[in-house]
Design a protein around this motif. Structure first.
Motif, short mmCIF file in Angstrom:
data_model
loop_
_atom_site.label_atom_id
_atom_site.label_comp_id
_atom_site.label_asym_id
_atom_site.label_seq_id
_atom_site.Cartn_x
_atom_site.Cartn_y
_atom_site.Cartn_z
N UNK A 1 0.77 -1.23 0.10
CA UNK A 1 0.07 -0.03 0.12
C UNK A 1 0.86 1.31 0.02
N UNK A 2 0.43 2.22 -0.62
CA UNK A 2 1.38 3.53 -0.90
C UNK A 2 0.83 4.48 0.31
N UNK A 3 1.65 5.55 0.76
CA UNK A 3 1.26 6.31 1.43
C UNK A 3 -0.04 7.26 1.22
N UNK A 4 -0.36 7.60 -0.04
CA UNK A 4 -1.50 8.17 -0.74
C UNK A 4 -2.52 7.23 -0.44
N UNK A 5 -2.36 6.05 -0.67
CA UNK A 5 -3.62 5.11 -0.27
C UNK A 5 -3.96 4.88 1.05
N UNK B 1 -6.30 10.79 9.67
CA UNK B 1 -4.82 10.61 10.17
C UNK B 1 -4.06 11.76 9.27
N UNK B 2 -4.42 12.41 8.33
CA UNK B 2 -3.70 13.04 7.42
C UNK B 2 -3.28 14.48 8.18
N UNK B 3 -4.04 15.07 9.29
CA UNK B 3 -3.39 16.28 9.94
C UNK B 3 -2.18 15.51 10.67
N UNK B 4 -1.93 14.50 11.28
CA UNK B 4 -0.91 14.23 12.02
C UNK B 4 0.46 13.99 11.18
N UNK B 5 -0.03 13.56 9.99
CA UNK B 5 1.07 13.35 9.20
C UNK B 5 1.70 14.74 8.45
N UNK B 6 0.75 15.62 8.39
CA UNK B 6 1.39 17.04 8.01
C UNK B 6 1.97 17.40 9.25
N UNK B 7 1.73 17.31 10.43
CA UNK B 7 2.40 17.85 11.62
C UNK B 7 3.81 17.57 11.56
N UNK C 1 6.83 5.85 4.62
CA UNK C 1 6.28 4.75 4.05
C UNK C 1 5.28 3.97 4.93
N UNK C 2 4.49 3.22 4.42
CA UNK C 2 3.61 2.38 5.11
C UNK C 2 4.24 1.27 5.85
N UNK C 3 4.54 1.17 6.87
CA UNK C 3 5.00 -0.32 7.27
C UNK C 3 4.56 -0.52 8.68
N UNK C 4 4.04 -1.64 8.98
CA UNK C 4 3.56 -2.36 10.05
C UNK C 4 2.11 -1.67 9.91
N UNK C 5 1.40 -1.55 9.00
CA UNK C 5 0.38 -1.08 8.76
C UNK C 5 0.04 0.51 9.64
N UNK C 6 1.16 1.06 9.49
CA UNK C 6 1.18 2.55 9.92
C UNK C 6 1.94 3.38 9.22
N UNK C 7 1.64 4.83 8.95
CA UNK C 7 2.35 5.55 8.27
C UNK C 7 3.90 6.00 8.90
N UNK C 8 4.89 5.53 8.76
CA UNK C 8 5.88 5.58 9.57
C UNK C 8 6.84 6.21 8.78
N UNK C 9 7.61 7.20 9.97
CA UNK C 9 8.58 8.17 9.51
C UNK C 9 10.10 7.73 10.04
N UNK C 10 11.06 7.96 9.06
CA UNK C 10 12.42 7.74 9.75
C UNK C 10 13.59 8.67 9.01
#
Length: 110
Positions: free
Chosen positions: A1-5, A13-19, A29-38
């Motif tokens: 699954x892509x980030x956009x999907x 969840x989009x406002x948290x991702x934007x923050x 990337x989507x890892x472990x069924x979460x939008x994950x940042x590294x």
């Protein structure tokens, strides 16, 4: 699954991702069924993630137990991870930005 999907399926969840995106330039990337940042492609030592359940959205910190949290936003009692409910995170963007920066500084700490 892509980030956009992932975000299309979980628009709350989009406002948290934007923050997180406004705070630091991180890989995502989507890892472990979460939008994950590294940083630097180091998925073993991820910084934070946006997790969405059927009823709630959280900002999760991989090394949350190591973070300074003067505002008292972090919850959880696991060995490492801590989370902030979306409503609290969005109400305190400056404090959350501090947590993200601190998490980035502790990314590879044991």
């Amino acid at each position: 699954m892509t980030v956009d999907e992932w975000l299309d399926a979980r628009p709350d969840a989009a406002p948290l991702a934007d923050l997180v995106r406004r705070t630091a330039e991180l890989d995502e990337a989507v890892k472990w069924n979460r939008l994950t940042f590294t940083a630097n492609g180091d998925w073993h030592h991820w910084v934070c993630a946006v997790a969405a359940t059927g009823t709630a959205v959280y900002l999760v910190f991989h090394k949350g137990s190591l973070l300074a949290d003067p505002a008292g936003l972090l919850t959880g009692d696991g060995k490492y991870t801590r989370q902030v409910p979306a409503a609290q995170a969005l109400a305190a963007p400056g404090d959350v930005a501090g947590l993200v920066r601190d998490a980035l500084a502790h990314q590879t700490d044991p």
